[in-house]
Scaffold this active site. Structure first.
Site, PDB file in Angstrom:
ATOM      1  N   TYR A   1       0.803  -1.231   0.000  1.00 34.03           N
ATOM      2  CA  TYR A   1       0.000   0.000   0.000  1.00 34.03           C
ATOM      3  C   TYR A   1       0.837   1.283   0.000  1.00 34.03           C
ATOM      4  CZ  TYR A   1      -4.205  -2.737   1.077  1.00 34.03           C
ATOM      5  OH  TYR A   1      -5.260  -3.618   1.037  1.00 34.03           O
TER       6      TYR A   1
ATOM      7  N   GLY B   1     -10.972   0.648  -3.278  1.00 31.53           N
ATOM      8  CA  GLY B   1      -9.822   1.136  -2.528  1.00 31.53           C
ATOM      9  C   GLY B   1      -8.777   0.080  -2.262  1.00 31.53           C
ATOM     10  N   ASP B   2      -8.814  -1.042  -3.008  1.00 33.89           N
ATOM     11  CA  ASP B   2      -7.875  -2.124  -2.713  1.00 33.89           C
ATOM     12  C   ASP B   2      -7.005  -2.511  -3.903  1.00 33.89           C
ATOM     13  OD1 ASP B   2      -6.974  -3.759  -0.549  1.00 33.89           O
ATOM     14  OD2 ASP B   2      -7.840  -5.506  -1.536  1.00 33.89           O
ATOM     15  N   MET B   3      -6.838  -1.610  -4.862  1.00 34.06           N
ATOM     16  CA  MET B   3      -5.971  -1.918  -6.006  1.00 34.06           C
ATOM     17  C   MET B   3      -4.529  -1.558  -5.678  1.00 34.06           C
ATOM     18  SD  MET B   3      -7.869  -3.504  -8.028  1.00 34.06           S
ATOM     19  CE  MET B   3      -6.983  -3.598  -9.580  1.00 34.06           C
TER      20      MET B   3
END
Length: 413
Positions: free
Chosen positions: A261, A298-300
Site C-alpha cells: 500500500y 480502494g484495494d488496487m
C-alpha cells in the site's frame, strides 16, 4: 516406516520457470535465505523472464542479492498467501510447516505457485508429506492475497462439480469464498468484473456458484459465511494446463507484501508499463484506474496489478484485470490504495490530479485525460443497465450506486 520429510528439513531448493532452472534458494544456519541465478540462465541474459526486478538499469541482469535474514527474498515472499489465508494454509500443514516461516511454507507449496514458477527441493525428493500416513492428501498450491480462496478443478463426467486438484498444477480456477466481514463480496466482484468486460477490458471468465457444488474443501478454508462462491478462470494456466508466467508489481519493485500500500504510487506502475510494454498499455492502466475510482475500489494495491509473459515468456504484457470490486459499501471512508498525483481521496480526483499523474508517469496529459473521460462515459452508459447488478445485495448496490453518481459528476465536470 521411514519418516516423511518436513519442510523444516529442506535447506536448498531449485527455482524453475516452466522447465528451465533459473536459480537456487538456499537456507543457511541462523535462518538466512539467499537466491542466486543459475550460471546457464544468466548466460541467456535472463530469458524466459523471471522478473523485471532482476534487470539492471543497463538492461542486463543484476548481481545476486545478499542473503535475507528471517525471510525469503521479496519475489518469493510475494508468492505466498497472507493473513487469514496464510494462517489457514499453515494449519492445514501443521507439523510440516512452522508458523510464520516463509521458507517452510514455500517448500510445502512450491509445486503449484502463481505463474510458471515452481520451487522444488534440489535433491529431487518430496519437500513435505503430501499426505499423512492415515489421512487425506494435503493441498499444495499457493495463491497470493488475503481473501479465503482455493485453486480448484472442474470434475468431468456425471455430476460435475468442483474439487481440489489431485495433481500438481491442475487447478484451472480460483474459487473465492464469501466473507462474514464483507456481505455480498462475491456478487460485488462478479458485477464489477462484468462491467469491466462490458466497457472493453480484458477480463477472465467467471461465474457464481453455490457452496454445495464443491467437494472435499478442508475445514481450514471454510469461512462458514452466507453467500455465493465466485469462480474465476486462472489466466496463468492455459486450457491444456500449461503454466503462463505472471508477476505482480510488488515483485517488480522488489518490495515485501507488507509494503503493497505504500511502496510506490500509481504513476510508478504507469512508468514501468510505458517503458517495458508500450504507451498503449500505460493508457489501458489509466482506464482501469478510472474504473477503480468510479466504482470505489480502494484495494488496487501493488499486488493487484500484474504483468503476464505469454508464449516464449520473453515479452511482458499487462495481465487481465482481477480482484476488482467496490470497497466503499464496507469502508465508506475508503480511498485509493496508492497515491494518484499526490492524492488518495476519491472525491479529490479532479483534472489537476490526473495531470500531475500524467507528468510524473511521463505520459501526455491530453491522452490521459481523454482515456479518463472515455472510461467514465462507458461506465455511465453500461453500469445502470448491467444484468449482473441484479445479483448484488440491495444494501451493497445502493452504496455503490451513490458513489458512482458522485464520481461521474466529479470526473465529467
Amino acid at each position: 516406516m521411514t519418516a516423511l520429510p518436513t519442510a523444516e528439513t529442506i535447506t536448498c531448493m531449485d527455482v524453475l520457470l516452466r522447465d528451465v532452472k533459473v536459480g537456487t534458494i538456499v537456507r543457511t544456519p541462523g535462518d538466512f535465505s539467499a537466491f542466486s541465478l543459475d550460471p546457464a540462465y544468466r548466460a541467456t541474459g535472463g530469458v524466459p523472464i523471471l522478473s523485471l526486478s532482476l534487470r539492471s538499469a543497463s538492461g542486463g541482469l543484476r548481481k545476486d542479492a545478499r542473503p535475507v535474514s528471517g525471510a525469503l527474498p521479496p519475489f518469493f515472499a510475494n508468492l505466498l498467501p497472507e493473513d487469514h489465508l496464510r494462517a489457514a494454509m499453515e494449519r492445514h500443514h501443521a507439523g510440516n510447516v512452522r508458523p510464520g516461516n516463509d521458507f517452510d511454507l514455500l517448500a510445502a507449496l512450491g509445486v503449484d505457485l502463481p505463474g510458471a514458477v515452481r520451487v522444488l527441493p534440489s535433491d529431487g525428493q518430496a519437500s513435505v508429506a503430501t499426505r499423512t500416513t492415515d489421512g487425506p492428501r494435503k493441498v499444495r498450491f499457493s495463491l497470493a492475497g488475503v481473501q479465503m480462496k482455493l485453486s480448484v478443478m472442474k470434475n468431468t463426467g456425471k455430476g460435475g462439480g468442483l474439487t481440489l486438484p489431485l495433481g500438481d498444477g491442475e487447478g484451472q480456477y480460483i474459487a473465492k469464498f464469501p466473507s462474514t466481514a464483507f456481505p455480498g463480496v462475491s456478487e460485488n466482484e462478479f458485477a464489477n468484473l462484468a462491467l469491466a468486460e462490458a466497457i472493453g477490458m480484458n477480463v477472465p471468465e467467471r461465474e457464481l456458484l453455490s457452496r454445495d457444488q464443491f467437494e472435499g474443501i478442508p475445514e481450514e478454508f471454510d469461512t462458514l459465511a452466507e453467500g455465493q462462491v465466485l469462480l474465476v478462470r486462472r489466466f496463468d494456466r492455459t486450457a491444456n494446463g500449461r503454466r503462463v508466467h505472471i508477476e505482480d508489481f510488488a515483485q517488480i519493485f522488489g518490495l515485501y507484501p507488507a509494503r503493497k500500500y505504500d511502496g510506490a504510487a500509481f504513476h510508478d506502475i504507469a512508468s514501468v508499463l510505458n517503458v517495458a510494454i508500450s504507451s498503449f498499455a500505460a493508457l489501458e492502466f489509466v482506464r482501469r484506474l478510472t474504473l477503480s475510482a468510479v466504482m470505489g475500489n480502494g484495494d488496487m494495491h501493488l499486488k493487484n496489478w500484474s504483468l503476464i509473459y505469454p508464449g516464449a515468456g520473453d515479452t511482458p504484457a499487462l495481465a487481465p484485470i482481477y480482484d476488482t470490486l467496490s470497497t466503499v459499501p464496507y469502508i465508506p471512508s475508503d480511498g485509493l490504495a496508492l497515491s494518484l498525483g499526490g492524492e488518495r481521496s476519491f472525491k479529490a480526483l479532479g483534472p489537476a490530479r490526473w495531470k500531475a499523474f500524467a507528468n510524473r508517469a511521463r505520459l501526455p496529459e491530453p491522452a490521459v485525460l481523454k482515456a479518463v473521460a472515455e472510461t467514465v462515459h462507458r461506465i455511465d452508459k453500461h453500469w445502470w443497465t448491467l444484468p449482473e447488478r441484479d445479483v448484488v445485495p440491495p444494501s451493497v448496490l445502493e452504496r455503490i450506486d451513490a458513489h458512482v453518481r458522485t464520481m461521474v459528476q466529479i470526473l465529467t465536470d
